[in-house]
Design an enzyme around this catalytic site. Structure first.
Site, PDB file in Angstrom:
ATOM      1  CB  ALA A  95      -0.927  -0.007   1.209  1.00 47.23           C
ATOM      2  CE  LYS A  96       5.562   0.262  -3.582  1.00 47.81           C
ATOM      3  NZ  LYS A  96       4.714  -0.881  -3.975  1.00 47.81           N
ATOM      4  NE  ARG A  97      -2.759   3.459   2.348  1.00 46.38           N
ATOM      5  CZ  ARG A  97      -3.121   2.892   1.201  1.00 46.38           C
ATOM      6  NH1 ARG A  97      -2.271   2.791   0.206  1.00 46.38           N
ATOM      7  NH2 ARG A  97      -4.352   2.447   1.036  1.00 46.38           N
TER       8      ARG A  97
ATOM      9  CG  ASP B  99       3.251   1.038  -6.125  1.00 46.62           C
ATOM     10  OD1 ASP B  99       4.194   0.488  -6.716  1.00 46.62           O
ATOM     11  OD2 ASP B  99       2.662   0.513  -5.170  1.00 46.62           O
TER      12      ASP B  99
END
Lengths: 278, 278
Positions: A95-97, B99
């Site tokens: 999710a690359k939060r 992303d």
């Protein structure tokens, strides 16, 4: 999941394969679209076909969020299915939060409490207080972006500071003050080749999550040569190469599932050979 | 929304206030919790109370995702309500996404097609191909993280390269090659004070989204002194300072809404004074 348990899974299955669940409805067999929940139906097929050959699943949130509520229900059902039927598989939410502390705390609640997953990918740009809230959970993992697989990784991650330190090295070095080898992994793209040597100088013992084998052109051989450590220390992800093994409607669903299993097995067998060298 | 329309809103309302919709169920009045959709009910009250004094709303996805499907429904209902009742308000999804290209494309679909919002906050760590998919939509905006309001902003954003360029400056400089002043804004924390002068050297004409006034301690005066430009060029966000103006159950709902409106009006009046100096 503890590191020890993950390592046990890797050596008992002779696999460090992570299957990325990045479902694109345009690419899945037409018959699946007739199901009430096409994404979940497709995921279930993929999971059943690949479970013997992999140790981890990595659903990419973007591919669920883009279908709104329905997509998020497919995500929840997928997670629930894996946890129930394959409880020893490690689950990473891709999710690359990362946000200011009180917001990261909410994201941590989402992924580590609400969904109770093992790991979450996190972006480091906002620094310590954006990462730390995720590290407060026992046996949960932050997978921090270090050196990614895409072309844009060169834009900032390879910026050298005045002492000759690359930004991704600084991310590795600083973040080692926040977490440790039992709760932090790093994303390093398979396309980075020998850079794994540099990564291992700064993070000799951390697990690395490695995307970019397959569709993105990375070599499993190189990743292992330069990145593998005593207890493996690698989770290598494949998404498109496994999910879409042939033209979507060139065969029936059963044959499709067989092809998916074959693709996963091929990677697993390459991995088994690499593990034997340890 | 076009820049021109946003600027028109700012000058006609004499406000560049953005209200952050970061709803924490623990902090909202107990009576709201009895509603069928407490988050949406609270948001609706906040929106109705603040709409005359602000030009933008910024729901923070973390605060919706953490309640799973229910949270995402509250998010959708909130968006739908703003778009229907206050269609001239600019809506920023604060999600800090970013992303590899094919994944960013999915996030762009989510926020710019599925939800049809005006803007999305994006993290720059993964570089050009992680940002560009968001820039392909007409009259939609990327709000790229540059110099954030939190303590951790010092960890990486202020890293100086060999030529003395800070990382956040490099983000500003490089990203100007990807987008322009009509489709890209930058996040700069109000807590950064005179750093706005440095920002304006690299991005003299871009809009800046400024969090950190209020709970985080930033000064509106300083932000305007060093960051304001001819057509304003600022959206200043307040979340906690407006959403929670008093102890949650210290008064009835109507009084609570009045206090929220007062807090928003106070900020709007300070902003009106700043705009008069232009």
């Amino acid at each position: 999941m503890k590191r020890e348990e993950l390592v046990n899974q890797i050596f008992s299955k002779k696999s460090f394969l992570c299957v990325g669940l990045d479902i694109d409805l345009k690419k899945i067999p037409a018959r699946m679209l007739e199901e009430e929940e096409p994404i979940f139906a497709f995921n279930k097929m993929i999971i059943d076909a690949t479970a013997p050959y992999c140790v981890a699943y990595k659903p990419n949130l973007a591919f669920y969020e883009c279908y709104g509520i329905k997509g998020m229900m497919a995500f929840e059902h997928t997670i629930t299915y894996i946890k129930k039927v394959y409880p020893t598989h490690f689950i990473i939410a891709d999710a690359k939060r990362g946000d200011i502390g009180n917001t990261s705390t909410m994201y941590a609640k989402t992924f580590f409490e609400e969904y109770d997953l093992d790991a979450l990918t996190v972006a480091p740009y906002m620094g310590e207080d954006s990462v730390k809230p995720f590290l407060e959970y026992k046996n949960k993992w932050v997978v921090l972006l270090a050196l990614t697989s895409n072309k844009g990784s060169h834009d900032f991650q390879l910026t050298e500071d005045r002492h000759g330190e690359w930004l991704f090295e600084k991310v590795l070095r600083k973040s080692r003050e926040w977490g440790h080898e039992e709760n932090m992994m790093y994303v390093v793209g398979a396309t980075q080749g020998r850079m794994f040597e540099d990564i291992r100088k700064v993070a000799p013992r951390h697990f690395l999550l490695v995307p970019g084998v397959g569709a993105q052109g990375g070599s499993l051989r190189d990743v292992c040569r330069y990145g593998m450590i005593e207890d493996c220390g690698l989770l290598v992800n494949s998404s498109r190469g496994i999910l879409y093994p042939c033209e979507k409607d060139s065969c029936g669903i059963e044959r499709y599932a067989d092809l998916v299993a074959e693709k996963a097995k091929e990677l697993q067998q390459e991995m088994a050979k690499e593990l034997e060298t340890l």
